[in-house]
Design a protein around this motif. Sequence first.
Motif, mmCIF file in Angstrom:
data_model
loop_
_atom_site.group_PDB
_atom_site.id
_atom_site.type_symbol
_atom_site.label_atom_id
_atom_site.label_comp_id
_atom_site.label_asym_id
_atom_site.label_seq_id
_atom_site.Cartn_x
_atom_site.Cartn_y
_atom_site.Cartn_z
ATOM 1 N N TYR A 19 0.816 -1.213 0.000
ATOM 2 C CA TYR A 19 0.000 0.000 0.000
ATOM 3 C C TYR A 19 0.851 1.264 0.000
ATOM 4 N N TRP A 67 -5.626 3.857 1.869
ATOM 5 C CA TRP A 67 -5.419 2.506 1.340
ATOM 6 C C TRP A 67 -6.263 2.304 0.092
ATOM 7 N N GLY A 91 -8.192 -2.688 0.692
ATOM 8 C CA GLY A 91 -7.311 -2.616 1.850
ATOM 9 C C GLY A 91 -7.784 -3.394 3.052
#
Length: 314
Positions: A206, A308, A312
């Motif tokens: 990420y 994110w 995520g």
Amino acid sequence: RCYRLSQRDLLAVRGPDSVALLQGLVTNDVELLRPGGAAGTGEGGRRALYAHLLNVQGRTVADLLLYRQDKAPGQEVSILLECDQAALDMVQKHLKMYKIRKKVQICACPELAVWAVLPAAQPGEASRASPSGVPEDWILTPDPRTAAMGWRLVVEREVKPVELVPGWEQGELEEYHRHRYRLGLAEGVRDLPPGVALPLESNLVYMNGISFSKGCYLGQELTARTHYTGLIRKRLLPVRLSGGALSAAVPAGAEILSESEKPAGKYRAGEGELGLALVRLAHAREQLRVETADGTRVELAASVPMWWPGDGEK
């Protein structure tokens, strides 16, 4: 606002084999720092990269920011490595261990200092437009991890940017750490214990800190296998302590329990009531509990960072 990151130091990696050395040791594609970039990618000439240095077991030795120092055309790339001050000697020894016969010089840069320039906008609205009025000979680059972290600045140690750039103010280091803990962004040995932290659980994907196409590097096997075949069940998440409790009262590594008293993760570090914890995603939406050093049980809540990607939570 800008913040002098006194706990971050720099190493210089210079010489014809500097890219080759780092390419075999860090998680990201160092070729992207070359003006021409990695062959066929069209992504060359980056000024900064984020990466982790791993050990042979695939666990994090240190988190790094890599900066390209611009040189005259035709000269080899010179790279600065930013790492936690407490990890500087460890990183330097690690690089020298694998240097072997490569033509590389590795040395500390006590004459340089690292600053962070945080955006005035809210994290979800952060812009990549560079601050104006900055001298051309400074290394000023967007933080490669996320736009919400603004920019990184490398200057001579005696330089005070707030005195030279109109409109800049220097903030307290505590504000910087609260900002990144609010975002859920790990940095340094407290958040990423050397030899303990796993890169994918630490959200390296990420934070744009890993390449799965560049070829082999130290510690790659476990990382690649987890990425392609494994399910990541735990991740570093931002947490907030309730009831006026402060992160300093919670020991590093303290066990976190779920509502049903099941193990839900481990506490890492924080600033004020904000912190980071390695949390089992199955319990991330529950009200969690952790004990302080004196045995007091306090509640904490985890959250999924807004920066994110859409998957995520998986």
